[in-house]
Design a protein around this motif. Structure first.
Motif, short mmCIF file in Angstrom:
data_model
loop_
_atom_site.label_atom_id
_atom_site.label_comp_id
_atom_site.label_asym_id
_atom_site.label_seq_id
_atom_site.Cartn_x
_atom_site.Cartn_y
_atom_site.Cartn_z
N ARG A 236 0.81 -1.22 0.00
CA ARG A 236 0.00 0.00 0.00
C ARG A 236 0.84 1.27 0.00
O ARG A 236 0.33 2.36 0.15
CB ARG A 236 -0.95 0.00 1.20
N ARG A 237 2.14 1.11 -0.23
CA ARG A 237 3.04 2.26 -0.20
C ARG A 237 2.81 3.14 -1.45
O ARG A 237 2.85 2.64 -2.57
CB ARG A 237 4.48 1.79 -0.17
N PRO A 238 2.57 4.42 -1.25
CA PRO A 238 2.40 5.32 -2.41
C PRO A 238 3.75 5.72 -2.98
O PRO A 238 4.80 5.44 -2.38
CB PRO A 238 1.70 6.53 -1.80
N THR A 239 3.74 6.37 -4.13
CA THR A 239 4.98 6.91 -4.68
C THR A 239 5.19 8.36 -4.25
O THR A 239 6.27 8.91 -4.46
CB THR A 239 4.98 6.85 -6.22
N ALA A 240 4.13 8.97 -3.68
CA ALA A 240 4.24 10.38 -3.29
C ALA A 240 3.30 10.70 -2.15
O ALA A 240 2.24 10.07 -2.00
CB ALA A 240 3.97 11.30 -4.47
N LEU A 241 3.69 11.70 -1.36
CA LEU A 241 2.88 12.17 -0.24
C LEU A 241 2.67 13.67 -0.35
O LEU A 241 3.61 14.42 -0.63
CB LEU A 241 3.58 11.89 1.10
N VAL A 242 1.42 14.09 -0.11
CA VAL A 242 1.13 15.49 0.15
C VAL A 242 0.88 15.58 1.65
O VAL A 242 -0.04 14.95 2.17
CB VAL A 242 -0.10 16.00 -0.61
N ALA A 243 1.71 16.32 2.37
CA ALA A 243 1.58 16.40 3.82
C ALA A 243 0.71 17.60 4.22
O ALA A 243 0.72 18.63 3.55
CB ALA A 243 2.95 16.52 4.47
N ALA A 244 -0.03 17.44 5.31
CA ALA A 244 -0.91 18.50 5.80
C ALA A 244 -0.13 19.76 6.17
O ALA A 244 -0.67 20.86 6.12
CB ALA A 244 -1.71 18.01 7.00
N CYS A 245 1.13 19.60 6.52
CA CYS A 245 2.00 20.74 6.81
C CYS A 245 3.44 20.27 6.73
O CYS A 245 3.71 19.07 6.61
CB CYS A 245 1.70 21.34 8.19
N ASP A 246 4.37 21.18 6.80
CA ASP A 246 5.79 20.83 6.67
C ASP A 246 6.27 19.93 7.80
O ASP A 246 7.13 19.07 7.59
CB ASP A 246 6.64 22.10 6.64
N ARG A 258 14.70 6.09 7.69
CA ARG A 258 14.94 5.01 8.65
C ARG A 258 14.45 3.67 8.11
O ARG A 258 14.94 2.61 8.55
CB ARG A 258 14.27 5.33 9.98
N LEU A 259 13.53 3.70 7.18
CA LEU A 259 13.04 2.46 6.55
C LEU A 259 13.83 2.12 5.30
O LEU A 259 13.54 1.13 4.63
CB LEU A 259 11.56 2.61 6.21
N GLY A 260 14.82 2.94 4.96
CA GLY A 260 15.63 2.68 3.78
C GLY A 260 14.96 3.03 2.47
O GLY A 260 15.33 2.51 1.41
N ILE A 261 13.96 3.92 2.52
CA ILE A 261 13.24 4.35 1.32
C ILE A 261 13.82 5.69 0.88
O ILE A 261 13.75 6.68 1.62
CB ILE A 261 11.73 4.48 1.60
N ALA A 262 14.38 5.73 -0.32
CA ALA A 262 15.07 6.93 -0.79
C ALA A 262 14.07 8.01 -1.19
O ALA A 262 13.08 7.75 -1.88
CB ALA A 262 15.95 6.59 -1.98
N VAL A 263 14.34 9.22 -0.73
CA VAL A 263 13.57 10.41 -1.10
C VAL A 263 14.50 11.29 -1.95
O VAL A 263 15.59 11.63 -1.50
CB VAL A 263 13.10 11.18 0.15
N PRO A 264 14.14 11.59 -3.21
CA PRO A 264 12.81 11.41 -3.82
C PRO A 264 12.70 10.25 -4.81
O PRO A 264 11.65 10.06 -5.40
CB PRO A 264 12.65 12.72 -4.58
N SER A 265 13.78 9.49 -5.04
CA SER A 265 13.76 8.50 -6.12
C SER A 265 12.70 7.42 -5.92
O SER A 265 12.10 6.93 -6.88
CB SER A 265 15.14 7.86 -6.29
N SER A 326 12.99 17.12 -2.58
CA SER A 326 12.19 15.99 -2.07
C SER A 326 11.17 15.49 -3.08
O SER A 326 10.38 14.60 -2.75
CB SER A 326 11.46 16.41 -0.79
N THR A 327 11.17 16.00 -4.32
CA THR A 327 10.23 15.54 -5.34
C THR A 327 10.94 15.27 -6.65
O THR A 327 11.87 16.00 -7.03
CB THR A 327 9.11 16.58 -5.58
N SER A 328 10.48 14.23 -7.34
CA SER A 328 10.99 13.87 -8.66
C SER A 328 9.96 12.96 -9.31
O SER A 328 9.00 12.52 -8.65
CB SER A 328 12.35 13.16 -8.54
N PRO A 329 10.11 12.64 -10.60
CA PRO A 329 9.17 11.69 -11.21
C PRO A 329 9.23 10.34 -10.48
O PRO A 329 10.26 9.98 -9.88
CB PRO A 329 9.69 11.57 -12.65
N PRO A 330 8.13 9.57 -10.51
CA PRO A 330 8.13 8.26 -9.84
C PRO A 330 9.04 7.28 -10.56
O PRO A 330 9.43 7.52 -11.71
CB PRO A 330 6.66 7.83 -9.93
N PRO A 331 9.40 6.18 -9.90
CA PRO A 331 10.28 5.18 -10.54
C PRO A 331 9.69 4.71 -11.87
O PRO A 331 8.50 4.43 -11.99
CB PRO A 331 10.29 4.03 -9.52
#
Length: 342
Positions: A236-246, A258-265, A326-331
């Protein structure tokens, strides 16, 4: 400290004449006024605020009520308010009204009822109906920062536009699995949360994409906890997040690292606010200026103080997109359809 009697004696006029010359109320010959002002300056005379209040019916004091004093947004708003008031020669009284506390009850039922101010700036209060009645019933001009009000003038960010623009940026990059992280899970939460979620939902549906909202506390720890739970499940992991605030966005970036998920790649993240820590984390965000909102609120309130019958005003400020790292095209997506979504 010299008093008005000293000024009158030094200028060779009566106390009443000195008072008229210093306050500008009542006729005084130009030469006499100049002499009184010169003597007052030489003596370092400072007018008594209580005496001025009795003479003019005004306190030259502005009340500011806010629910938190130690958060970035509120501190920035306060600096903007204070800068304008100091320049205009007004004092400021700050009231701490944390939600659900005895202190908040006393602020509304006791301190504000004393009316020791010419006007009131309410910052992100989200008052209930009873509190709103108390504010309106004070009989002083009120300007609200953030929260909408049909009774008071309002200065606020256009939160719907900000969230739409944040979501559109990700869609333009080619993302389709975009989750909104943070805020309330129902229709009874803070107005800002509802509007930012609404802007995201509107943009996603307008682009023919399925929206998804993961609620969390609107804070860095809240964003971190919600992101750890969401990102830990590859299904259920998305490729992008819009956060309610910074702050939520920064919490999500820390969780991803910490989960080893690269931002933004592997995961793009967009926030809203341009918090003072945003650049440190390379966060793409929609910039609002709390200090500008505070200054605008103070200027608007002083206009109401000077012209009590002035019409209610609503100022909606537009946020500016700041693209960082922190943003780029999805994989797997190389082309970018810039401007695909308004």
């Amino acid at each position: 400290m010299s008093g008005i009697e000293d000024v009158a004696r030094g200028a060779g006029v009566s106390k009443a004449t000195a008072s008229r010359a210093l306050t500008g109320h009542g006729y005084v010959a130009a030469a006499t006024r100049a002499r009184v002002l010169r003597v007052a300056e030489e003596l370092g005379y400072v007018p008594s605020s209580s005496a001025s209040s009795l003479a003019t019916g005004r306190t030259r004091n502005i009340g500011v009520v806010m629910p938190y004093l130690n958060r970035w947004f509120f501190a920035e708003v306060l600096e903007g308010v204070q800068a304008v008031l100091l320049a205009e020669g007004f004092d400021l009284t700050l009231y701490d009204a944390k939600p659900g506390t005895e202190g908040r009850r006393r602020v509304f039922e006791d301190f504000l009822a004393r009316k020791r101010f010419d006007g009131l700036i309410a910052v992100a209060l989200e008052p209930d109906d009873h509190e709103l009645e108390q504010l309106v019933g004070i009989g002083r001009p009120v300007v609200s920062v953030v929260s909408d009000s049909e009774e008071a003038s309002v200065v606020r960010l256009d939160d719907v536009h900000a969230a739409r623009r944040a979501t559109a940026h990700l869609i333009d990059l080619g993302h389709e699995r975009i989750t909104f992280l943070g805020g309330v899970s129902d229709h009874d939460g803070p107005h800002v949360d509802r509007e930012r979620l609404g802007g995201y939902l509107s943009c996603m549906r307008g682009a023919g994409l399925d929206p998804r909202h993961i609620p969390s506390d609107v804070s860095l720890p809240g964003g971190y906890d919600a992101a750890v739970d969401l990102l830990s499940d590859p299904e259920r992991r998305p490729t992008a997040l819009v956060a309610a605030c910074d702050e939520v966005a920064i919490g999500a970036i820390i969780a991803a690292r910490r989960l080893g998920i690269a931002v933004p790649s592997a995961l793009s993240v967009v926030g809203i606010d341009n918090h003072e820590y945003s650049e440190m984390f390379g966060l793409t965000t929609l910039e609002q200026s709390p200090r500008e909102q505070g200054a605008a609120a103070a200027e608007l309130l002083l206009e109401h103080v000077r012209a009590p019958d002035a019409a209610r005003t609503e100022m909606r400020l537009q946020a500016r997109l700041i693209v960082r790292g922190s943003t780029s095209p999805p994989p797997g997506v190389r082309s970018v359809a810039v401007g695909a979504v308004p």
